[in-house]
Design a protein around this motif. Sequence first.
Motif, PDB file in Angstrom:
ATOM      1  N   UNK A  20       0.870  -1.453  -0.025  1.00  0.00           N
ATOM      2  CA  UNK A  20       0.008   0.090   0.129  1.00  0.00           C
ATOM      3  C   UNK A  20       0.913   1.371  -0.106  1.00  0.00           C
ATOM      4  N   UNK A  21       2.114   1.340   0.781  1.00  0.00           N
ATOM      5  CA  UNK A  21       2.990   2.555   0.793  1.00  0.00           C
ATOM      6  C   UNK A  21       3.767   2.609  -0.483  1.00  0.00           C
ATOM      7  N   UNK A  22       4.029   1.626  -1.340  1.00  0.00           N
ATOM      8  CA  UNK A  22       4.618   1.811  -2.563  1.00  0.00           C
ATOM      9  C   UNK A  22       3.423   2.226  -3.527  1.00  0.00           C
ATOM     10  N   UNK A  23       2.431   1.540  -3.436  1.00  0.00           N
ATOM     11  CA  UNK A  23       1.173   2.222  -4.392  1.00  0.00           C
ATOM     12  C   UNK A  23       1.029   3.800  -4.068  1.00  0.00           C
ATOM     13  N   UNK A  24       0.905   4.068  -2.952  1.00  0.00           N
ATOM     14  CA  UNK A  24       0.762   5.533  -2.852  1.00  0.00           C
ATOM     15  C   UNK A  24       1.760   6.475  -3.329  1.00  0.00           C
ATOM     16  N   UNK A  25       2.929   6.054  -3.226  1.00  0.00           N
ATOM     17  CA  UNK A  25       3.929   6.619  -4.043  1.00  0.00           C
ATOM     18  C   UNK A  25       3.821   6.582  -5.319  1.00  0.00           C
ATOM     19  N   UNK A  33       9.911  21.075  -8.077  1.00  0.00           N
ATOM     20  CA  UNK A  33      10.622  21.877  -7.237  1.00  0.00           C
ATOM     21  C   UNK A  33      11.934  22.321  -7.902  1.00  0.00           C
ATOM     22  N   UNK A  34      11.895  21.650  -9.343  1.00  0.00           N
ATOM     23  CA  UNK A  34      13.283  22.062 -10.115  1.00  0.00           C
ATOM     24  C   UNK A  34      12.866  22.411 -11.476  1.00  0.00           C
ATOM     25  N   UNK A  35      13.364  23.314 -11.932  1.00  0.00           N
ATOM     26  CA  UNK A  35      13.371  23.962 -13.324  1.00  0.00           C
ATOM     27  C   UNK A  35      14.458  23.269 -13.998  1.00  0.00           C
ATOM     28  N   UNK A  36      14.237  22.340 -15.245  1.00  0.00           N
ATOM     29  CA  UNK A  36      14.940  21.800 -15.973  1.00  0.00           C
ATOM     30  C   UNK A  36      15.528  22.582 -17.089  1.00  0.00           C
ATOM     31  N   UNK A  37      16.609  22.119 -17.534  1.00  0.00           N
ATOM     32  CA  UNK A  37      17.385  23.174 -18.857  1.00  0.00           C
ATOM     33  C   UNK A  37      17.721  21.994 -19.894  1.00  0.00           C
ATOM     34  N   UNK A  93       5.725  14.684 -13.891  1.00  0.00           N
ATOM     35  CA  UNK A  93       6.245  13.424 -13.982  1.00  0.00           C
ATOM     36  C   UNK A  93       7.794  13.109 -14.086  1.00  0.00           C
ATOM     37  N   UNK A  94       8.594  14.365 -13.933  1.00  0.00           N
ATOM     38  CA  UNK A  94       9.814  14.385 -14.055  1.00  0.00           C
ATOM     39  C   UNK A  94      10.549  14.569 -12.878  1.00  0.00           C
ATOM     40  N   UNK A  95      11.818  13.921 -12.851  1.00  0.00           N
ATOM     41  CA  UNK A  95      12.522  14.086 -11.635  1.00  0.00           C
ATOM     42  C   UNK A  95      14.090  14.240 -12.032  1.00  0.00           C
ATOM     43  N   UNK A  96      14.990  14.650 -11.537  1.00  0.00           N
ATOM     44  CA  UNK A  96      16.580  14.335 -11.764  1.00  0.00           C
ATOM     45  C   UNK A  96      16.782  12.836 -11.825  1.00  0.00           C
ATOM     46  N   UNK A 161      12.415  11.608  -4.721  1.00  0.00           N
ATOM     47  CA  UNK A 161      12.792  13.478  -4.740  1.00  0.00           C
ATOM     48  C   UNK A 161      11.664  14.308  -3.816  1.00  0.00           C
ATOM     49  N   UNK A 162      12.124  14.707  -2.958  1.00  0.00           N
ATOM     50  CA  UNK A 162      11.297  15.438  -1.897  1.00  0.00           C
ATOM     51  C   UNK A 162      11.853  16.830  -1.650  1.00  0.00           C
ATOM     52  N   UNK A 163      11.004  17.822  -1.776  1.00  0.00           N
ATOM     53  CA  UNK A 163      11.378  19.197  -1.552  1.00  0.00           C
ATOM     54  C   UNK A 163      12.664  19.538  -2.194  1.00  0.00           C
ATOM     55  N   UNK A 164      13.120  19.080  -3.337  1.00  0.00           N
ATOM     56  CA  UNK A 164      14.148  19.347  -4.017  1.00  0.00           C
ATOM     57  C   UNK A 164      15.545  18.729  -3.435  1.00  0.00           C
ATOM     58  N   UNK A 165      15.259  17.558  -2.742  1.00  0.00           N
ATOM     59  CA  UNK A 165      16.497  16.715  -2.414  1.00  0.00           C
ATOM     60  C   UNK A 165      15.988  15.264  -2.414  1.00  0.00           C
ATOM     61  N   UNK A 166      17.106  14.410  -2.598  1.00  0.00           N
ATOM     62  CA  UNK A 166      17.020  12.926  -2.871  1.00  0.00           C
ATOM     63  C   UNK A 166      17.010  12.346  -1.062  1.00  0.00           C
ATOM     64  N   UNK A 167      15.959  11.652  -1.140  1.00  0.00           N
ATOM     65  CA  UNK A 167      15.964  10.880   0.219  1.00  0.00           C
ATOM     66  C   UNK A 167      15.562   9.498   0.090  1.00  0.00           C
ATOM     67  N   UNK A 168      16.537   8.756   0.909  1.00  0.00           N
ATOM     68  CA  UNK A 168      16.041   7.430   0.858  1.00  0.00           C
ATOM     69  C   UNK A 168      14.969   7.060   1.792  1.00  0.00           C
TER      70      UNK A 168
END
Length: 174
Positions: A20-25, A33-37, A93-96, A161-168
């Motif tokens: 359930x946790x994985x599905x929610x993510x 949180x990031x503008x890509x170039x 739908x994009x993340x670094x 990718x949470x608040x502009x930072x990678x989190x395990x």
Amino acid sequence: MAPIKVTEINSEERHAMLSEFIKSIAFKRQQITKVFQKGDEVEVASQVYGFIGSYYDATILSPVGAYHYRIKYKNLLTGDESAPLEEMVSAAVIRPVPPHQDETTSENRFRLYDMVDVFANDGWWFGFISGKIGEEYYVYFPTTADNIAYPRHVLRYHQEWVNGKWKYLPKTRN
């Protein structure tokens, strides 16, 4: 009601909770949180049924308006397989690309219920370790209900990718 200790949860309950946790993510959209170039390397979340919970490596070709990008996939091809697939996608739908994980450290041994990404079928798929036999780790994918064995070299710990930072995500230990 007293909180439940991890040791009091049986494997079926833990399996259900992690699913359930994985599905929610997997079904949430990225926080923008990031503008890509142009030229940025990114991962693009699939929004196609049956592919939810998977990310595909891509390069930003150009921004399109405020919240969209034209991208070119690294591993996905056009219908006739003559060239890399290009498409316009929402910024949600994009993340670094996550930072590289050192595979030589002793801490990089996967354990039961660790949340991982598996590189398979041209993308990264989100699941959790459901077992190990020999040198292969079984990974359960809640969004597809598949449980498949993989060698260590195609696995990485899942990061968000949470608040502009990678989190395990917290590792689940027995």
